[in-house]
Design a protein around this motif. Structure first.
Motif, PDB file in Angstrom:
ATOM      1  N   PRO A  70     -34.069  18.143  46.790  1.00  0.00           N
ATOM      2  CA  PRO A  70     -33.951  17.001  47.299  1.00  0.00           C
ATOM      3  C   PRO A  70     -33.639  15.905  46.049  1.00  0.00           C
ATOM      4  CG  PRO A  70     -36.060  17.928  46.749  1.00  0.00           C
ATOM      5  CD  PRO A  70     -35.112  18.771  46.463  1.00  0.00           C
ATOM      6  N   THR A  71     -33.080  14.845  46.292  1.00  0.00           N
ATOM      7  CA  THR A  71     -33.019  13.674  45.672  1.00  0.00           C
ATOM      8  C   THR A  71     -33.350  12.566  46.396  1.00  0.00           C
ATOM      9  OG1 THR A  71     -30.964  12.667  46.121  1.00  0.00           O
ATOM     10  CG2 THR A  71     -30.858  14.504  44.915  1.00  0.00           C
ATOM     11  N   GLU A  72     -33.428  11.455  45.818  1.00  0.00           N
ATOM     12  CA  GLU A  72     -34.174  10.276  46.694  1.00  0.00           C
ATOM     13  C   GLU A  72     -33.278   9.935  47.612  1.00  0.00           C
ATOM     14  OE1 GLU A  72     -32.400  10.019  44.030  1.00  0.00           O
ATOM     15  OE2 GLU A  72     -31.851   7.792  43.273  1.00  0.00           O
ATOM     16  N   THR A  73     -31.839  10.107  47.610  1.00  0.00           N
ATOM     17  CA  THR A  73     -31.041   9.773  48.639  1.00  0.00           C
ATOM     18  C   THR A  73     -30.791  10.780  49.713  1.00  0.00           C
ATOM     19  OG1 THR A  73     -28.917  10.713  47.466  1.00  0.00           O
ATOM     20  CG2 THR A  73     -29.426   8.230  46.804  1.00  0.00           C
ATOM     21  N   VAL A  74     -30.101  11.887  49.452  1.00  0.00           N
ATOM     22  CA  VAL A  74     -30.028  12.865  50.277  1.00  0.00           C
ATOM     23  C   VAL A  74     -30.250  14.308  49.750  1.00  0.00           C
ATOM     24  CG1 VAL A  74     -28.481  11.680  52.171  1.00  0.00           C
ATOM     25  CG2 VAL A  74     -27.410  13.248  50.236  1.00  0.00           C
ATOM     26  N   TYR A  75     -30.334  15.575  50.113  1.00  0.00           N
ATOM     27  CA  TYR A  75     -30.356  16.676  49.436  1.00  0.00           C
ATOM     28  C   TYR A  75     -28.972  16.854  48.730  1.00  0.00           C
ATOM     29  CZ  TYR A  75     -34.870  18.321  50.816  1.00  0.00           C
ATOM     30  OH  TYR A  75     -36.326  18.650  50.775  1.00  0.00           O
ATOM     31  N   GLY A  76     -29.140  17.418  47.353  1.00  0.00           N
ATOM     32  CA  GLY A  76     -27.891  17.806  46.829  1.00  0.00           C
ATOM     33  C   GLY A  76     -27.631  19.221  46.688  1.00  0.00           C
ATOM     34  N   LEU A  77     -26.454  19.709  46.546  1.00  0.00           N
ATOM     35  CA  LEU A  77     -26.097  21.113  46.294  1.00  0.00           C
ATOM     36  C   LEU A  77     -25.491  21.154  44.804  1.00  0.00           C
ATOM     37  CD1 LEU A  77     -25.878  23.772  47.786  1.00  0.00           C
ATOM     38  CD2 LEU A  77     -23.505  23.103  48.388  1.00  0.00           C
ATOM     39  N   GLY A  78     -26.336  21.600  44.208  1.00  0.00           N
ATOM     40  CA  GLY A  78     -26.200  21.778  42.658  1.00  0.00           C
ATOM     41  C   GLY A  78     -25.566  22.743  42.224  1.00  0.00           C
ATOM     42  N   ALA A  79     -24.607  22.800  40.867  1.00  0.00           N
ATOM     43  CA  ALA A  79     -24.328  24.034  40.435  1.00  0.00           C
ATOM     44  C   ALA A  79     -23.941  23.537  38.621  1.00  0.00           C
ATOM     45  CB  ALA A  79     -22.992  24.305  40.810  1.00  0.00           C
ATOM     46  N   ASN A  80     -24.008  24.417  37.971  1.00  0.00           N
ATOM     47  CA  ASN A  80     -23.454  24.061  36.479  1.00  0.00           C
ATOM     48  C   ASN A  80     -22.274  23.429  36.407  1.00  0.00           C
ATOM     49  OD1 ASN A  80     -22.848  24.086  33.680  1.00  0.00           O
ATOM     50  ND2 ASN A  80     -23.211  26.244  33.400  1.00  0.00           N
ATOM     51  N   ALA A  81     -22.249  21.966  35.990  1.00  0.00           N
ATOM     52  CA  ALA A  81     -21.064  21.303  36.120  1.00  0.00           C
ATOM     53  C   ALA A  81     -19.853  21.611  35.171  1.00  0.00           C
ATOM     54  CB  ALA A  81     -21.295  20.004  35.991  1.00  0.00           C
ATOM     55  N   CYS A  82     -20.481  22.440  33.999  1.00  0.00           N
ATOM     56  CA  CYS A  82     -19.644  22.985  32.918  1.00  0.00           C
ATOM     57  C   CYS A  82     -19.016  24.273  33.323  1.00  0.00           C
ATOM     58  CB  CYS A  82     -20.473  23.269  31.807  1.00  0.00           C
ATOM     59  SG  CYS A  82     -21.214  21.668  31.283  1.00  0.00           S
ATOM     60  N   SER A  83     -19.204  25.141  34.214  1.00  0.00           N
ATOM     61  CA  SER A  83     -18.757  26.379  34.685  1.00  0.00           C
ATOM     62  C   SER A  83     -17.979  26.306  36.092  1.00  0.00           C
ATOM     63  CB  SER A  83     -19.989  27.419  35.176  1.00  0.00           C
ATOM     64  OG  SER A  83     -19.430  28.501  35.792  1.00  0.00           O
ATOM     65  N   ASP A  84     -16.477  26.666  35.786  1.00  0.00           N
ATOM     66  CA  ASP A  84     -15.566  26.702  36.944  1.00  0.00           C
ATOM     67  C   ASP A  84     -16.156  27.559  37.978  1.00  0.00           C
ATOM     68  OD1 ASP A  84     -13.727  25.371  35.482  1.00  0.00           O
ATOM     69  OD2 ASP A  84     -12.393  27.073  35.074  1.00  0.00           O
ATOM     70  N   VAL A  85     -16.643  28.764  37.431  1.00  0.00           N
ATOM     71  CA  VAL A  85     -17.128  29.824  38.661  1.00  0.00           C
ATOM     72  C   VAL A  85     -18.403  29.026  39.280  1.00  0.00           C
ATOM     73  CG1 VAL A  85     -18.408  31.979  38.852  1.00  0.00           C
ATOM     74  CG2 VAL A  85     -16.443  31.856  37.128  1.00  0.00           C
ATOM     75  N   ALA A  86     -19.434  28.344  38.912  1.00  0.00           N
ATOM     76  CA  ALA A  86     -20.359  27.776  39.688  1.00  0.00           C
ATOM     77  C   ALA A  86     -19.859  26.742  40.410  1.00  0.00           C
ATOM     78  CB  ALA A  86     -21.337  27.187  38.543  1.00  0.00           C
ATOM     79  N   VAL A  87     -18.789  25.862  40.040  1.00  0.00           N
ATOM     80  CA  VAL A  87     -18.478  24.806  40.642  1.00  0.00           C
ATOM     81  C   VAL A  87     -17.532  25.073  41.820  1.00  0.00           C
ATOM     82  CG1 VAL A  87     -17.151  22.582  40.530  1.00  0.00           C
ATOM     83  CG2 VAL A  87     -18.538  23.216  38.852  1.00  0.00           C
ATOM     84  N   LYS A  88     -17.087  26.088  41.718  1.00  0.00           N
ATOM     85  CA  LYS A  88     -16.091  26.978  42.811  1.00  0.00           C
ATOM     86  C   LYS A  88     -16.988  27.359  44.089  1.00  0.00           C
ATOM     87  CE  LYS A  88     -11.815  28.799  40.976  1.00  0.00           C
ATOM     88  NZ  LYS A  88     -11.337  29.996  40.497  1.00  0.00           N
ATOM     89  N   LYS A  89     -18.193  27.511  43.710  1.00  0.00           N
ATOM     90  CA  LYS A  89     -19.174  28.150  44.786  1.00  0.00           C
ATOM     91  C   LYS A  89     -19.671  27.013  45.476  1.00  0.00           C
ATOM     92  CE  LYS A  89     -20.617  32.240  42.457  1.00  0.00           C
ATOM     93  NZ  LYS A  89     -21.921  32.720  41.584  1.00  0.00           N
ATOM     94  N   ILE A  90     -19.648  25.835  44.976  1.00  0.00           N
ATOM     95  CA  ILE A  90     -20.018  24.527  45.799  1.00  0.00           C
ATOM     96  C   ILE A  90     -18.968  24.439  46.811  1.00  0.00           C
ATOM     97  CG2 ILE A  90     -20.284  22.011  45.931  1.00  0.00           C
ATOM     98  CD1 ILE A  90     -21.650  22.040  43.185  1.00  0.00           C
ATOM     99  N   PHE A  91     -17.755  24.244  46.485  1.00  0.00           N
ATOM    100  CA  PHE A  91     -16.719  24.191  47.339  1.00  0.00           C
ATOM    101  C   PHE A  91     -16.567  25.046  48.364  1.00  0.00           C
ATOM    102  CE2 PHE A  91     -15.323  21.452  43.585  1.00  0.00           C
ATOM    103  CZ  PHE A  91     -14.537  20.201  44.112  1.00  0.00           C
ATOM    104  N   GLU A  92     -16.796  26.151  48.039  1.00  0.00           N
ATOM    105  CA  GLU A  92     -16.743  27.470  49.099  1.00  0.00           C
ATOM    106  C   GLU A  92     -17.658  27.188  49.947  1.00  0.00           C
ATOM    107  OE1 GLU A  92     -16.515  31.115  47.014  1.00  0.00           O
ATOM    108  OE2 GLU A  92     -14.710  30.516  45.923  1.00  0.00           O
ATOM    109  N   ALA A  93     -19.124  26.940  49.472  1.00  0.00           N
ATOM    110  CA  ALA A  93     -20.219  27.042  50.388  1.00  0.00           C
ATOM    111  C   ALA A  93     -20.098  25.785  51.473  1.00  0.00           C
ATOM    112  CB  ALA A  93     -21.485  26.733  49.494  1.00  0.00           C
ATOM    113  N   LYS A  94     -19.508  24.601  50.838  1.00  0.00           N
ATOM    114  CA  LYS A  94     -19.385  23.385  51.764  1.00  0.00           C
ATOM    115  C   LYS A  94     -18.342  23.474  52.776  1.00  0.00           C
ATOM    116  CE  LYS A  94     -20.004  19.062  50.390  1.00  0.00           C
ATOM    117  NZ  LYS A  94     -21.136  18.292  51.017  1.00  0.00           N
TER     118      LYS A  94
END
Ligand code: AMP
Ligand code: MG
Length: 349
Positions: free
Chosen positions: A37-61
């Protein structure tokens, strides 16, 4: 994938209790994706320094790869690691509104972040959320966290953990349930790389609040003119849409009632998104209450939950009240018009 769920009931005691926030942070360090949770809406977090992690956000959403992500940090020192220049206006805004629902677009450092975060742009969007659970998870993860809203792309943003579960169960490593979020609409995005700071997306902090701190602020022309290309890549996409089409009705209650009647006579099952005040006077097959006209913050808080609630109802069409476009009403109308694909019925004056 089995999605782990952790519940946080008392955010006041985070540092001494809730070791499971460290489990969530450890998953982030392992380049997994976790919603919080954040104060605005729920966020979907991943390590912003990792290509592997960030790609998972795009895939999940199912998010288009040209729509950059907002990087979330838990202390201002981290900002210097990810941006190359902080103009004076940005310092002033940070001082006044961080932690809070304000995202700043700044020139990025070349090497720190995954290029997928910024979708190839030279700038990066950064904010510090004002939520104890978000701050705790981000600081325990020790990395900047890229976090868009934790919904499937195109759907209304999640303001409760159950919304995240509905959209993403089985697609992400974990969800931290910290109850309902407060603001309800996303952060205001301000581009601080132009001479005069420019609002790219209206949100939780209003233009008036920004101008009180830094003087003149511009608004991206695309926000008022459909023909203009938005400077914020994400603003061109359909968003926030429930299953049934939405039409925004601009006019008084009597006009609204006529519009409802007309659609019902044409055989449609009409759902109505109405304020507490509207609900007392309007008649329709299904009315779902969304805040009060006397305080548009309550409309912002409830909006996405109500749009999602219509997906559980047997309606062919959703007619929504419209709101004055000032203060937080600017962000509310921006989201509603997007949900409606700009379909509006207006009363002739
Ligand atoms: P979301 O993460 O879904 O709340 O959306 C983030 C918003 O910030 C989208 O409208 C993005 O297009 C916008 N955004 C992120 N990074 C940038 C950037 N570097 N420049 C302009 N807009 C950005
Ligand atoms: Mg979003």
């Amino acid at each position: 994938m089995k999605t782990k769920i952790w519940t946080v009931e008392n955010s006041d005691k985070l540092s001494t209790s809730y070791p499971h926030l460290s489990q969530a942070a450890a998953l982030l360090k392992e380049n997994e994706v976790v919603a919080f949770p954040t104060e605005t809406v729920y966020g979907l977090g991943a390590n912003a320094c990792s290509d592997v992690a960030v790609k998972k956000i795009f895939e999940a959403k199912g998010r288009p790869s040209d729509n950059p992500l907002i990087v979330h940090i838990a202390s201002v020192d981290k900002l210097e690691e990810i941006v190359s220049h902080i103009p004076n206006s940005a310092y002033k805004l940070i001082e006044s509104f961080w932690p809070g629902p304000l995202t700043l677009v700044l020139e990025k450092q070349d090497k720190t972040l995954s290029t997928f975060v910024t979708a190839g742009l030279d700038t990066v969007a950064v904010r510090m959320p004002d939520h104890p659970v978000a701050l705790e998870i981000i600081s325990r993860s020790e990395v900047p966290i890229a976090a868009p809203s934790a919904n499937r792309s195109g759907k209304p943003s999640p303001t409760q953990a159950s919304h995240v579960y509905h959209d993403l169960n089985g697609r992400i490593a974990g969800i931290v349930d910290g109850g309902s979020t407060g603001v309800g609409v996303e952060s205001t995005v301000v581009d601080c790389t132009s001479d005069i700071p420019t609002i790219l997306r209206p949100g939780g902090i209003t233009k008036e609040q920004l101008e009180a701190v830094i003087g003149q602020v511009e608004v991206d022309k695309a926000l008022v003119d459909e023909e203009q290309a938005p400077k914020s890549p994400g603003m061109k996409y359909t968003h926030y849409a429930p299953n049934a089409p939405v039409i925004v009705v601009q006019g008084d209650d009597a006009f609204f009632q006529d519009v409802i009647k007309q659609h019902e006579q044409e055989g449609r099952k009409v759902g109505v998104l109405a304020t507490k005040e509207g609900k007392t006077v309007l008649k329709a097959n299904k009315i779902i209450e969304c805040g009060s006209r006397s305080d548009l913050h309550t409309v912002a808080r409830d909006l996405y939950d109500v749009l999602r609630a219509f997906d559980q109802e047997d309606v062919d069409l959703i007619l929504s009240e419209s709101f004055p476009q000032d203060g937080v009403g600017e962000a509310v109308m921006n989201r509603l018009l997007k949900a409606a694909g700009n379909q509006v019925i207006s009363q002739k004056k």
